[in-house]
Motif scaffolding. Sequence first.
Motif, mmCIF file in Angstrom:
data_model
loop_
_atom_site.group_PDB
_atom_site.id
_atom_site.type_symbol
_atom_site.label_atom_id
_atom_site.label_comp_id
_atom_site.label_asym_id
_atom_site.label_seq_id
_atom_site.Cartn_x
_atom_site.Cartn_y
_atom_site.Cartn_z
ATOM 1 N N ALA A 94 0.817 -1.229 0.000
ATOM 2 C CA ALA A 94 0.000 0.000 0.000
ATOM 3 C C ALA A 94 0.844 1.270 0.000
ATOM 4 N N TRP A 95 2.092 1.191 0.466
ATOM 5 C CA TRP A 95 2.924 2.386 0.579
ATOM 6 C C TRP A 95 3.972 2.504 -0.526
ATOM 7 N N GLU A 96 3.868 1.702 -1.574
ATOM 8 C CA GLU A 96 4.811 1.838 -2.697
ATOM 9 C C GLU A 96 4.689 3.242 -3.262
ATOM 10 N N GLY A 97 5.811 3.933 -3.409
ATOM 11 C CA GLY A 97 5.828 5.280 -3.961
ATOM 12 C C GLY A 97 5.518 6.381 -2.959
ATOM 13 N N VAL A 98 5.160 6.027 -1.745
ATOM 14 C CA VAL A 98 4.866 7.032 -0.714
ATOM 15 C C VAL A 98 6.174 7.606 -0.193
ATOM 16 N N LYS A 99 6.237 8.918 -0.062
ATOM 17 C CA LYS A 99 7.415 9.598 0.481
ATOM 18 C C LYS A 99 7.166 9.890 1.958
ATOM 19 N N TRP A 104 7.169 15.483 11.940
ATOM 20 C CA TRP A 104 5.908 16.193 11.699
ATOM 21 C C TRP A 104 6.166 17.500 10.966
ATOM 22 N N ARG A 105 5.493 17.711 9.881
ATOM 23 C CA ARG A 105 5.576 18.919 9.056
ATOM 24 C C ARG A 105 6.961 19.172 8.450
ATOM 25 N N SER A 106 7.808 18.187 8.444
ATOM 26 C CA SER A 106 9.137 18.322 7.845
ATOM 27 C C SER A 106 9.048 18.000 6.360
ATOM 28 N N ARG A 107 10.016 18.492 5.605
ATOM 29 C CA ARG A 107 10.128 18.130 4.194
ATOM 30 C C ARG A 107 11.349 17.260 3.945
ATOM 31 N N ALA A 108 12.165 17.051 4.985
ATOM 32 C CA ALA A 108 13.364 16.223 4.840
ATOM 33 C C ALA A 108 12.946 14.765 4.649
ATOM 34 N N VAL A 133 -3.524 10.860 12.756
ATOM 35 C CA VAL A 133 -2.071 10.649 12.721
ATOM 36 C C VAL A 133 -1.474 11.226 13.999
ATOM 37 N N TRP A 134 -0.662 10.422 14.675
ATOM 38 C CA TRP A 134 -0.027 10.896 15.906
ATOM 39 C C TRP A 134 1.077 11.883 15.586
ATOM 40 N N ARG A 135 1.161 12.943 16.383
ATOM 41 C CA ARG A 135 2.137 14.003 16.160
ATOM 42 C C ARG A 135 3.528 13.658 16.675
ATOM 43 N N HIS A 136 3.604 12.746 17.656
ATOM 44 C CA HIS A 136 4.890 12.431 18.280
ATOM 45 C C HIS A 136 5.174 10.933 18.139
ATOM 46 N N PRO A 137 6.444 10.555 18.085
ATOM 47 C CA PRO A 137 6.781 9.131 17.978
ATOM 48 C C PRO A 137 6.315 8.346 19.207
ATOM 49 N N GLY A 138 6.004 7.089 18.979
ATOM 50 C CA GLY A 138 5.586 6.202 20.067
ATOM 51 C C GLY A 138 6.713 5.258 20.460
#
Length: 162
Positions: A94-99, A104-108, A133-138
């Motif tokens: 399902a995530w093929e080609g997903v960047k 959060w909100r980064s472009r890197a 979507v969670w804003r912080h890592p779990g």
Amino acid sequence: MPLASTKTGYSIVIRDRRQRYLPGVRGWYKIRRRDTTEAVVGAITGTVARPQALILGRRDEEGVLRAVARSTLLHPAQARRIGAQLTPARPGHAWEGVKFTTSWRSRAPLDVTLVEPDQVAEISIDTAQAGGVWRHPGRVARLRADMAPAEVPMVGKSTPAG
């Protein structure tokens, strides 16, 4: 003690009664509520044998796996145990080609390896969400061998679908 509302829960904000809010100054303390929940492992950083972090997903109303969280870095022993359970993704993931991005909100860009979405991870995570979507890592507690991916709550839900 004032309570600050988040999208799905509450945080406790501690401050001196006479202290006013100053942007960019760390004078207040926020204690966030964390929940324990499950998500499907859909991708990783690092190698399949030694993952560094997990990219986690949940299915939406149409049954499509959506990325909803990432984990903090795994402890080396935990990475070995989890890596032994992972399988590289077959074509049609399902995530093929997903960047993916580093935060959060980064472009890197974040370099990920897709894995078969057949493992469920139990995570401890801050309740702050936006659009499911969670804003912080779990923090990964463990893989749930006793739970199938179909039993994981849907995007934006906190209890299993059923």
